[in-house]
Design a protein around this motif. Structure first.
Motif, PDB file in Angstrom:
ATOM      1  N   UNK A 120      16.665 -17.491  28.289  1.00 56.19           N
ATOM      2  CA  UNK A 120      17.701 -16.455  27.692  1.00 56.19           C
ATOM      3  C   UNK A 120      19.288 -17.825  27.522  1.00 56.19           C
ATOM      4  N   UNK A 121      19.088 -18.471  27.586  1.00 54.81           N
ATOM      5  CA  UNK A 121      20.359 -19.240  26.872  1.00 54.81           C
ATOM      6  C   UNK A 121      20.831 -19.920  27.446  1.00 54.81           C
ATOM      7  N   UNK A 122      20.857 -20.066  29.276  1.00 57.62           N
ATOM      8  CA  UNK A 122      21.526 -20.221  30.404  1.00 57.62           C
ATOM      9  C   UNK A 122      21.185 -21.740  30.893  1.00 57.62           C
ATOM     10  N   UNK A 123      20.909 -22.375  31.916  1.00 59.97           N
ATOM     11  CA  UNK A 123      20.639 -23.653  32.570  1.00 59.97           C
ATOM     12  C   UNK A 123      20.031 -23.157  34.104  1.00 59.97           C
ATOM     13  N   UNK A 124      18.905 -24.137  34.458  1.00 58.22           N
ATOM     14  CA  UNK A 124      18.881 -24.253  35.845  1.00 58.22           C
ATOM     15  C   UNK A 124      18.963 -25.581  36.412  1.00 58.22           C
ATOM     16  N   UNK A 125      20.047 -25.878  37.213  1.00 61.07           N
ATOM     17  CA  UNK A 125      20.628 -27.374  37.802  1.00 61.07           C
ATOM     18  C   UNK A 125      20.542 -27.118  39.041  1.00 61.07           C
ATOM     19  N   UNK A 126      19.951 -28.406  40.002  1.00 62.02           N
ATOM     20  CA  UNK A 126      19.952 -28.609  41.416  1.00 62.02           C
ATOM     21  C   UNK A 126      21.209 -29.513  41.868  1.00 62.02           C
ATOM     22  N   UNK A 127      21.731 -29.031  43.301  1.00 66.12           N
ATOM     23  CA  UNK A 127      22.434 -29.294  43.786  1.00 66.12           C
ATOM     24  C   UNK A 127      22.725 -30.166  45.019  1.00 66.12           C
ATOM     25  N   UNK A 128      22.591 -30.425  45.590  1.00 63.88           N
ATOM     26  CA  UNK A 128      22.230 -31.446  46.290  1.00 63.88           C
ATOM     27  C   UNK A 128      21.059 -30.047  46.968  1.00 63.88           C
ATOM     28  N   UNK A 129      21.382 -29.501  47.826  1.00 68.93           N
ATOM     29  CA  UNK A 129      19.955 -28.776  47.973  1.00 68.93           C
ATOM     30  C   UNK A 129      20.083 -27.604  47.844  1.00 68.93           C
ATOM     31  N   UNK A 130      20.501 -27.065  46.864  1.00 65.92           N
ATOM     32  CA  UNK A 130      20.235 -25.815  46.557  1.00 65.92           C
ATOM     33  C   UNK A 130      19.717 -25.665  44.835  1.00 65.92           C
ATOM     34  N   UNK A 140      17.653 -33.442  24.840  1.00 67.74           N
ATOM     35  CA  UNK A 140      18.396 -32.918  23.828  1.00 67.74           C
ATOM     36  C   UNK A 140      18.093 -31.108  23.910  1.00 67.74           C
ATOM     37  N   UNK A 141      19.111 -30.358  23.814  1.00 62.69           N
ATOM     38  CA  UNK A 141      18.826 -28.897  23.698  1.00 62.69           C
ATOM     39  C   UNK A 141      19.000 -28.130  21.843  1.00 62.69           C
ATOM     40  N   UNK A 142      17.930 -27.989  21.629  1.00 62.13           N
ATOM     41  CA  UNK A 142      17.980 -27.786  20.475  1.00 62.13           C
ATOM     42  C   UNK A 142      18.203 -25.812  19.941  1.00 62.13           C
ATOM     43  N   UNK A 143      18.502 -25.497  21.212  1.00 60.24           N
ATOM     44  CA  UNK A 143      19.507 -24.374  21.162  1.00 60.24           C
ATOM     45  C   UNK A 143      21.110 -24.209  20.505  1.00 60.24           C
ATOM     46  N   UNK A 144      21.511 -25.515  20.848  1.00 57.17           N
ATOM     47  CA  UNK A 144      22.809 -25.646  20.470  1.00 57.17           C
ATOM     48  C   UNK A 144      22.713 -26.782  19.598  1.00 57.17           C
ATOM     49  N   UNK A 145      21.969 -27.883  19.289  1.00 56.53           N
ATOM     50  CA  UNK A 145      21.912 -28.981  18.563  1.00 56.53           C
ATOM     51  C   UNK A 145      23.195 -30.685  19.714  1.00 56.53           C
ATOM     52  N   UNK A 146      22.622 -30.801  20.841  1.00 55.33           N
ATOM     53  CA  UNK A 146      23.630 -30.743  22.163  1.00 55.33           C
ATOM     54  C   UNK A 146      22.497 -31.828  22.521  1.00 55.33           C
ATOM     55  N   UNK A 147      23.635 -33.210  22.952  1.00 52.84           N
ATOM     56  CA  UNK A 147      22.774 -33.582  24.163  1.00 52.84           C
ATOM     57  C   UNK A 147      23.343 -33.125  25.315  1.00 52.84           C
TER      58      UNK A 147
END
Length: 294
Positions: A69-79, A21-28
């Motif tokens: 800061x309002x963005x996201x961190x994400x995991x891809x295959x190996x980065x 749950x992202x309470x910054x944007x009220x979204x799942x």
């Protein structure tokens, strides 16, 4: 006890993961790992996903978490990459080296101290070659441990002194000491004998986890005793998370992968996200680059 099971999304994802749950944007927020799709949508949005904001990213996209800061961190295959507020790749943060090419990153969550903890999984062998890494906001990487088959569901105690981490390959949820320095202590078996996948801690100290292949969401007491089993209309449960403004809705992700056409006909909601009200509430998610506790 859980009430009637409803449908949050029926979008026939290959593999739902990383629900929160992202309470910054009220979204799942959630991802379809195999398709590389990042979904964001309202808790009471259209079941077919037509209200969702969807971004295509390089698959596999195994985990997305909030970043300061309002963005996201994400995991891809190996980065590990940073995403902007629109979900687009802003820059690479870290490269993680697997022991061989038949592996990918899997579960990833932010710890209470603002670090991104991410594990890997084997795709082509049964060897326990997967590692778990800690990624700092400045991009520094540490290996927290190895010897996993499928590093999965992660959680932390409220004081950040205990980490819970799952190895689906050994049907075990482990716990270990943890703390501000980010050192993971010796693993101690905690929940044993079930095909645990996603894991979430409720405010009352109980755990909910999805049992992949069993079609069950289990609730465990803080002492590790089985309290309740909730039978779901899909066999491959992948992710569990509390959502909604009051964090009182439990969302349950599932997968279509590893199912035959006959099984998919019997379980047409596979690849969707189900919802229930379990009589418990969750805790706010941690944010990358921002400590939740001192």
């Amino acid at each position: 006890m859980a009430d009637e099971i409803g449908v949050f999304r029926d979008t026939r994802a290959v593999l739902v993961e990383s629900i929160w749950w992202d309470d910054r944007t009220d979204e799942v927020v959630w991802v379809d790992i195999t398709a590389g799709r990042l979904h964001r949508g309202p808790i009471d949005g259209a079941v077919d996903g037509s209200d969702d904001r969807v971004v295509e990213l390089p698959p596999p996209l195994s985990a997305v978490q909030p970043a300061a800061g309002g963005g996201y961190i994400a995991a891809l295959k190996d980065r590990v990459v940073l995403l902007d507020a629109d979900g687009r790749i802003e820059r690479d943060l870290a490269s993680l080296r697997h022991r061989h090419d038949g592996m990918r990153l899997n579960e990833g969550k932010v710890d209470p101290f603002g670090r991104f903890i991410v594990g890997a999984m084997e795709l082509t062998t049964d060897d326990p070659d997967a590692a778990v890494w800690s990624v700092d906001p400045d991009g520094d990487v540490r290996v927290l441990g190895g010897g996993y088959g499928i590093a999965n569901g992660m959680e932390w105690s409220d004081d950040g002194r205990t980490m819970y981490i799952t190895d689906t390959a050994t049907s075990t949820v482990y716990r270990a000491s943890y703390g501000p320095a980010g050192e993971l202590g010796e693993l101690e078996p905690y929940l044993v004998g079930r095909s645990s996948d996603g894991l979430v801690l409720a405010t009352d100290g109980s755990f909910f986890n999805g049992l992949y292949g069993e079609g069950v969401v289990a609730r465990w007491s803080a002492d590790g005793d089985l309290v309740e089993e909730i039978t779901m209309p899909v066999p491959n449960i992948t992710s569990v998370a509390f959502a909604g403004p009051d964090l009182d809705v439990l969302l349950v992700g599932s997968a279509r992968e590893n199912l035959t056409e006959e099984q998919l006909q019997r379980h047409p909601l596979s690849g969707g996200i189900l919802r229930l009200e379990p009589g418990a509430t969750g805790r706010p998610i941690h944010t990358f680059g921002s400590a939740s506790i001192a």
